[in-house]
Write a protein that holds these residues in place. Structure first.
Motif, PDB file in Angstrom:
ATOM      1  N   PHE A   1     -10.549   3.892 -12.749  1.00 31.57           N
ATOM      2  CA  PHE A   1      -9.366   4.608 -12.270  1.00 31.57           C
ATOM      3  C   PHE A   1      -8.752   5.447 -13.379  1.00 31.57           C
ATOM      4  N   ASN A   2      -8.640   4.881 -14.572  1.00 32.10           N
ATOM      5  CA  ASN A   2      -8.053   5.622 -15.695  1.00 32.10           C
ATOM      6  C   ASN A   2      -8.931   6.801 -16.107  1.00 32.10           C
ATOM      7  N   ASP A   3     -10.242   6.622 -16.049  1.00 34.76           N
ATOM      8  CA  ASP A   3     -11.148   7.732 -16.385  1.00 34.76           C
ATOM      9  C   ASP A   3     -10.963   8.895 -15.407  1.00 34.76           C
ATOM     10  N   ILE A   4     -10.870   8.580 -14.133  1.00 33.98           N
ATOM     11  CA  ILE A   4     -10.713   9.642 -13.123  1.00 33.98           C
ATOM     12  C   ILE A   4      -9.389  10.374 -13.322  1.00 33.98           C
ATOM     13  N   ARG A   5      -8.341   9.638 -13.581  1.00 29.27           N
ATOM     14  CA  ARG A   5      -7.032  10.285 -13.792  1.00 29.27           C
ATOM     15  C   ARG A   5      -7.047  11.188 -15.008  1.00 29.27           C
ATOM     16  N   ALA A   6      -7.845  10.811 -16.028  1.00 32.50           N
ATOM     17  CA  ALA A   6      -7.911  11.608 -17.255  1.00 32.50           C
ATOM     18  C   ALA A   6      -8.954  12.716 -17.176  1.00 32.50           C
ATOM     19  N   GLY A   7      -9.616  12.837 -16.012  1.00 35.80           N
ATOM     20  CA  GLY A   7     -10.617  13.884 -15.854  1.00 35.80           C
ATOM     21  C   GLY A   7     -11.943  13.573 -16.503  1.00 35.80           C
ATOM     22  N   ARG A   8     -12.220  12.284 -16.754  1.00 39.68           N
ATOM     23  CA  ARG A   8     -13.489  11.884 -17.368  1.00 39.68           C
ATOM     24  C   ARG A   8     -14.419  11.298 -16.309  1.00 39.68           C
ATOM     25  N   GLU A   9     -15.688  11.377 -16.581  1.00 34.78           N
ATOM     26  CA  GLU A   9     -16.686  10.751 -15.719  1.00 34.78           C
ATOM     27  C   GLU A   9     -16.608   9.237 -15.921  1.00 34.78           C
ATOM     28  N   PRO A  10     -16.500   8.443 -14.853  1.00 32.20           N
ATOM     29  CA  PRO A  10     -16.467   6.984 -15.011  1.00 32.20           C
ATOM     30  C   PRO A  10     -17.701   6.484 -15.772  1.00 32.20           C
ATOM     31  N   ARG A  11     -17.505   5.498 -16.596  1.00 30.07           N
ATOM     32  CA  ARG A  11     -18.551   4.993 -17.476  1.00 30.07           C
ATOM     33  C   ARG A  11     -19.649   4.292 -16.689  1.00 30.07           C
ATOM     34  N   LYS A  12     -20.893   4.592 -17.043  1.00 37.90           N
ATOM     35  CA  LYS A  12     -22.037   3.987 -16.365  1.00 37.90           C
ATOM     36  C   LYS A  12     -23.019   3.348 -17.344  1.00 37.90           C
ATOM     37  N   ILE A  13     -22.601   3.222 -18.593  1.00 43.40           N
ATOM     38  CA  ILE A  13     -23.447   2.594 -19.607  1.00 43.40           C
ATOM     39  C   ILE A  13     -22.725   1.386 -20.181  1.00 43.40           C
ATOM     40  N   LEU A  14     -23.463   0.546 -20.874  1.00 42.04           N
ATOM     41  CA  LEU A  14     -22.876  -0.625 -21.516  1.00 42.04           C
ATOM     42  C   LEU A  14     -22.363  -0.254 -22.903  1.00 42.04           C
ATOM     43  N   ILE A  15     -21.158  -0.700 -23.197  1.00 40.83           N
ATOM     44  CA  ILE A  15     -20.567  -0.492 -24.520  1.00 40.83           C
ATOM     45  C   ILE A  15     -19.982  -1.821 -24.978  1.00 40.83           C
ATOM     46  N   PRO A  16     -19.688  -1.974 -26.281  1.00 40.92           N
ATOM     47  CA  PRO A  16     -19.019  -3.207 -26.718  1.00 40.92           C
ATOM     48  C   PRO A  16     -17.683  -3.386 -26.002  1.00 40.92           C
ATOM     49  N   LEU A  17     -17.417  -4.595 -25.543  1.00 46.37           N
ATOM     50  CA  LEU A  17     -16.152  -4.879 -24.890  1.00 46.37           C
ATOM     51  C   LEU A  17     -15.019  -4.899 -25.917  1.00 46.37           C
ATOM     52  N   ASP A  18     -13.803  -4.691 -25.451  1.00 46.74           N
ATOM     53  CA  ASP A  18     -12.668  -4.531 -26.356  1.00 46.74           C
ATOM     54  C   ASP A  18     -12.451  -5.731 -27.265  1.00 46.74           C
ATOM     55  N   TRP A  19     -12.869  -6.922 -26.841  1.00 49.28           N
ATOM     56  CA  TRP A  19     -12.645  -8.140 -27.614  1.00 49.28           C
ATOM     57  C   TRP A  19     -13.911  -8.609 -28.338  1.00 49.28           C
ATOM     58  N   ASP A  20     -14.909  -7.766 -28.414  1.00 46.30           N
ATOM     59  CA  ASP A  20     -16.176  -8.157 -29.046  1.00 46.30           C
ATOM     60  C   ASP A  20     -16.014  -8.241 -30.558  1.00 46.30           C
TER      61      ASP A  20
ATOM     62  N   PHE B   1       0.824  -1.215   0.000  1.00 45.56           N
ATOM     63  CA  PHE B   1       0.000   0.000   0.000  1.00 45.56           C
ATOM     64  C   PHE B   1       0.866   1.277   0.000  1.00 45.56           C
ATOM     65  N   ARG B   2       1.859   1.305  -0.852  1.00 44.55           N
ATOM     66  CA  ARG B   2       2.723   2.485  -0.945  1.00 44.55           C
ATOM     67  C   ARG B   2       1.972   3.616  -1.645  1.00 44.55           C
ATOM     68  N   ILE B   3       2.185   4.823  -1.183  1.00 43.92           N
ATOM     69  CA  ILE B   3       1.482   5.980  -1.745  1.00 43.92           C
ATOM     70  C   ILE B   3       2.463   7.100  -2.032  1.00 43.92           C
ATOM     71  N   SER B   4       2.038   7.989  -2.901  1.00 46.70           N
ATOM     72  CA  SER B   4       2.751   9.237  -3.173  1.00 46.70           C
ATOM     73  C   SER B   4       1.693  10.326  -3.308  1.00 46.70           C
ATOM     74  N   GLY B   5       2.122  11.568  -3.451  1.00 41.11           N
ATOM     75  CA  GLY B   5       1.165  12.659  -3.565  1.00 41.11           C
ATOM     76  C   GLY B   5       0.314  12.557  -4.813  1.00 41.11           C
ATOM     77  N   GLY B   6      -0.908  13.084  -4.750  1.00 39.32           N
ATOM     78  CA  GLY B   6      -1.795  13.100  -5.904  1.00 39.32           C
ATOM     79  C   GLY B   6      -2.801  11.966  -5.884  1.00 39.32           C
ATOM     80  N   LYS B   7      -3.272  11.608  -7.078  1.00 38.48           N
ATOM     81  CA  LYS B   7      -4.332  10.602  -7.204  1.00 38.48           C
ATOM     82  C   LYS B   7      -3.940   9.442  -8.108  1.00 38.48           C
ATOM     83  N   ASP B   8      -2.614   9.204  -8.210  1.00 38.30           N
ATOM     84  CA  ASP B   8      -2.144   8.115  -9.062  1.00 38.30           C
ATOM     85  C   ASP B   8      -1.878   6.829  -8.295  1.00 38.30           C
ATOM     86  N   ASN B   9      -2.331   6.732  -7.066  1.00 37.33           N
ATOM     87  CA  ASN B   9      -2.069   5.550  -6.243  1.00 37.33           C
ATOM     88  C   ASN B   9      -3.115   4.469  -6.505  1.00 37.33           C
TER      89      ASN B   9
END
Length: 903
Positions: A741-760, A628-636
């Motif tokens: 986590f990646n959406d939050i780091r990029a300043g996007r709203e986390p996804r709440k709808i269904l979309i095609p999966l990457d391997w579809d 559980f190592r941490i550093s400053g910011g929101k990249d943990n």
């Protein structure tokens, strides 16, 4: 899931006296009657030739042979006063019933004359209650393939993503269970195959893409079940070798592809089997060894050296020049071996020992290092599994199997083996603009991982009545997982002119090491009910898991090395260890499963199945950043040792139909509801307002629906053929567990709808045809796959007129479709040597026969692999050579020529 009491566990273990054991055998049943009167014959001896297996008919003429390994056999029926009947071509499949009815006629000729009959084999299986397919050793030899994965991709319901990983019915690649000889060889760290099994060692390859029985666990999408070969009654062997290279006209994409070397690919393989000398044929052995090397098709050039320096020429920073040598950057070199030794202590007791091992060196292409190839990782893997199996037949209706096994998988990744190697340099001086290649420096990570599993199993199978085949089992798995992961740091940070490679201190955020010993226990009961017009598989499975990991006692103060609360800071490290963590709760679940097959005609069967399936997430999700190592910011980001099991409820209904004597089809509709999928949490606060973290949690959801169609033409009239089609829609809120986590780091709203999966892949059509005329044979396979989804992201710039559309929905675009054909042809001839004839085979294989440019990865602004507009707005610093990325395309044409000798 809640923690069960010890009493409940002990009670269940007592009640279910057996093991979670993947099927490795089938059974033969039938009825023997007088040919003229139709009366059943009592006491007829039934012998499975070449084995000690057999039986005798009971009062109504019926017989039963259990625990028969998969393969093709000859059945012999003997009865005093009647002519012997010998039935050949009796095929036995794993977990299925082969029915052979026999008619005998009274003897009117001299003793010893035998009636020879070829068994009739229908194109449908009346006891198939869920979708699955089986490929025999003979069929494997007729398909253009080098490893079993080449065969899997031809089966309905199976797709591959851009990295080559398999997905069954739309699930994540880690949801597939791999079994070899009744033993799971799935690597619990990441869900991959722990040990390679060569095609030459496979007796039967079973693909279960539907709702699998209760005996199978820790998988949600499907099961790949392999049964390896055993030694025969007589000595036999095979030696084969081939060489080859890539022959392609696409030298504008694949650097150095026009430099053809006949030994860029080479392979040697040998196998031997037969009776063990001095055991009076009670002992048998099978061994196989393979040495394989492939230079690959992605090359770099040593224009710069990794441990050099930089200079400025005409205002541009360049690295130290190299020797311009050509360097393979996705080579693969491996040694594999399989061995199986069996000994029959008596006709009812057999002991088998197996050993499979693999060692490989390889690289995975990184386009950035194309002209600094020595700066990229070298990768190493070695693994093995060994098992001892006791197989004891208690009666003609009951047998048990006891198994002890050990599976170990090791992986290493680094540039230089010694982390203190003076060739490590300061990478900060080699920074280059976007769309440019590396001019020096190297990757500084050292990664080491070992997964060790000990397994104890006990399984019992009994034909309780003529209609009920009961199975039950227990299994215990004891795991040990060790990971060491760190980045080389500068040991002399105060001297800007000197870089001294050093291993970071264990309290440093660049250092991560852990050892955990999780435990699994499972049990099941299962019954196969077989009636003339109704077959049902019904079962109940119990799973228990204890991660034995760490959970934070105070989630707002995560790092034991850098505490945030003042009172924690005042404690010593040893004092904090006593209060910092708590144990995660054990997890358990009951999973019911049922499958029904209902024959509607002599050539048609409807099947329906339903089941609950669960799987503990890959262990890498449980223990990531375990300190559980941490550093400053929101990249943990942390793992989560308290993750619950992921769950799937699966339904399917299908129809098997035989059209001609050698043509049959299967059509199946399926639906999967996936919940508790591992995802990432929203940001969690700490006692510092500027420090946040996220961790894995059970939050994602997906559903998959589709239809599969399989048409099979058995070999007759000189050819065989298979055609498999899959239509499916795989949708979910996240393909990658880190998406939130990646959406939050990029300043996007986390996804709440269904979309095609990457391997579809919406449509997948594959097929193979084999043609054989005596000593000549040729097979061709073809695959058509619709493109994977991607998220369009047009380049934003200034233009006159309408605005460029932006903010398009994720995975709303489709990459180009893929089309591939593979060819294999051989010619056999015999040469007498001494008192036997050796069979020689000359063969050729061509993969990607038409050298098609298949684009599997694309630029998100154009949807194509060949160009991007993003480089045009990046300025004059762009290296135009960087735009052509050969890893965006599938493998070019590969040609192999070889010869084999069999005796």
């Amino acid at each position: 899931m809640r923690s069960p009491s010890v009493v409940a566990l002990l009670c269940l273990a007592v009640l279910l006296v057996s093991s979670l054991w993947a099927g490795t055998t089938g059974k033969i049943v039938g009825v023997v009657k007088d040919k003229n009167t139709g009366e059943p014959l009592i006491g007829v001896n039934i012998i499975l030739k070449g084995t000690p297996l057999g039986g005798a008919t009971d009062e109504d003429g019926s017989f039963l042979i259990l625990n028969v390994p998969p393969g093709t056999y000859t059945l012999l029926a003997q009865y005093i006063g009647y002519r012997d009947v010998e039935i050949s071509n009796v095929k036995v499949s794993v977990d299925f019933t082969t029915r052979v009815n026999i008619e005998m006629e009274e003897s009117t000729v001299e003793l010893g004359e035998t009636v020879e009959v070829v068994a009739e084999r229908g194109m449908i299986r009346k006891d198939l209650t869920a979708s699955q397919s089986e490929v025999s050793a003979e069929e494997i030899s007729q398909i253009p393939s080098e490893e079993f994965r080449d065969i899997l991709q031809l089966k309905a319901g199976i797709t591959r993503d851009e990295s080559g990983a398999f997905h069954i019915r739309g699930g994540r690649s880690s949801e597939v269970g791999f079994w070899v000889d009744g033993l799971s060889v799935t690597d619990v760290f990441d869900g991959s195959v722990a040990v390679e099994v060569e095609n030459n060692s496979i007796q039967s390859l079973q693909v279960i893409s539907g709702t699998f029985n209760a005996e199978y666990g820790q998988a949600m999408s499907g099961i790949i079940n392999i049964v390896t070969k055993e030694g025969g009654e007589t000595y036999s062997g095979k030696v084969s070798s081939y060489v080859g290279d890539y022959i392609s006209a696409d030298d504008d994409i694949f650097f150095n592809i026009d430099d053809i070397s006949p030994t860029a690919i080479y392979n040697f393989q040998g196998s031997l089997d037969g009776p063990i000398p001095g055991t009076h044929k009670r002992g048998r052995f099978f061994v196989n060894f393979r040495r394989f090397y492939n230079d690959g098709w992605l090359y770099g050039q040593r224009q710069f050296i990794a441990n050099g320096d930089t200079t400025v020429v005409n205002g541009r920073v360049i690295g130290t020049p190299g020797d311009s040598a050509i360097v393979p950057m996705n080579f693969l070199s491996w040694y594999t071996g399989q061995s199986k030794i069996s000994y029959r202590v008596t006709d009812l007791l057999k002991i088998t020992g197996t050993l499979n091992f693999e060692t490989r060196r390889f690289r995975e292409y990184d386009h950035f290092f194309k002209f600094n190839p020595d700066g990229d990782f070298r990768k190493f893997r070695w693994s093995y599994n060994t098992a001892i199996t006791v197989d004891h037949t208690l009666s003609k209706r009951t047998f048990y199997t006891l198994k002890f096994a050990r599976v170990e998988n090791n992986f290493r990744q680094y540039v230089y083996k010694d982390p203190l190697d003076p060739r490590y340099v300061d990478n900060s001086k080699f920074v280059v603009p976007a769309f440019n290649f590396s001019i020096g420096g190297q990757k500084n990570q050292h990664f080491k991982r070992t997964t060790l599993t000990h397994i104890v199993k006990f399984d019992i199978t009994s034909q309780v009545t003529r209609r009920h085949l009961a199975k039950a089992g227990v299994e215990a798995r004891f795991h040990k997982l060790h990971v060491l992961d760190f980045n080389i740091i500068d040991g002399a940070p105060n001297d800007p002119d000197l870089f001294v490679p050093a291993i970071p201190d264990p309290t440093n955020p660049n250092y991560n090491e852990y050892t955990f010993r999780p435990f699994e226990f499972s049990a099941y009961v299962q019954d196969k009910l077989e009636f003339e017009d109704f077959i049902m598989n019904i079962g109940l499975r119990f799973d228990y898991f204890d991660s034995r990991g760490r959970v934070l006692a105070d989630p707002r103060d995560p790092s034991i090395f850098t505490p945030l609360l003042p009172e924690h800071q005042q404690m010593s490290l040893e004092e904090r260890r006593k209060i910092w963590y708590k144990s995660p709760s054990p997890k358990y679940q009951l999973s019911p499963r049922v499958g029904v097959a209902y024959p509607i005609t002599a050539q048609g069967v409807i099947h329906f199945s339903y089941g609950h399936f669960l799987q503990i997430p890959e262990f890498s999700r449980l223990y990531e950043n375990a300190n559980f190592r941490i550093s400053g910011g929101k990249d943990n980001f942390f793992g989560n040792a308290d993750l619950d099991a992921q769950r799937t409820v699966m339904y399917e209904i299908g129809l098997q139909q035989q059209f001609l004597e050698d043509v049959g089809a299967d059509v199946t509709l399926f639906y999967r509801d996936i919940r508790n999928w591992v995802g990432s949490s929203e940001l969690k606060p700490t006692y510092r307002p500027d420090i946040f973290y996220s961790q894995f949690e059970n939050r994602d959801y997906a559903n998959v629906r589709g239809v599969t169609v399989s048409i099979t033409k058995r070999f007759s009239n000189h050819f065989s053929a298979n055609l498999d089609y899959t239509f499916q829609k795989a949708e979910g809120n996240a393909s990658d567990p880190r998406d939130t986590f990646n959406d939050i780091r990029a300043g996007r709203e986390p996804r709440k709808i269904l979309i095609p999966l990457d391997w579809d892949r919406t449509h997948v059509l594959s097929g193979n045809v084999y043609v054989g005329f005596g000593s000549f044979g040729a097979g061709i396979t073809g695959r058509y796959e619709t493109g994977l989804p991607y998220t369009p992201n047009p380049v934003q710039g200034t233009r006159v007129g309408a605005n460029i559309q932006k903010g398009l929905r994720e995975n709303s675009g489709r990459r180009p479709d893929l089309v591939t054909f593979d060819l294999q042809a051989h010619k056999e001839f015999y040469i007498p040597v001494g008192n036997q004839r050796l069979k020689y085979r000359v063969f050729a294989r061509v993969f990607n026969l038409f050298d098609r440019r298949n684009e599997q990865i694309v630029y998100d602004d154009t949807g194509r692999a060949s160009y991007t507009l993003r480089a045009r707005v990046s300025g004059a610093t762009v290296d135009p050579r960087f735009i052509t990325q050969p890893q965006f395309y599938t493998e070019p044409r590969r040609v192999q020529l070889g010869v084999s000798v069999e005796f």
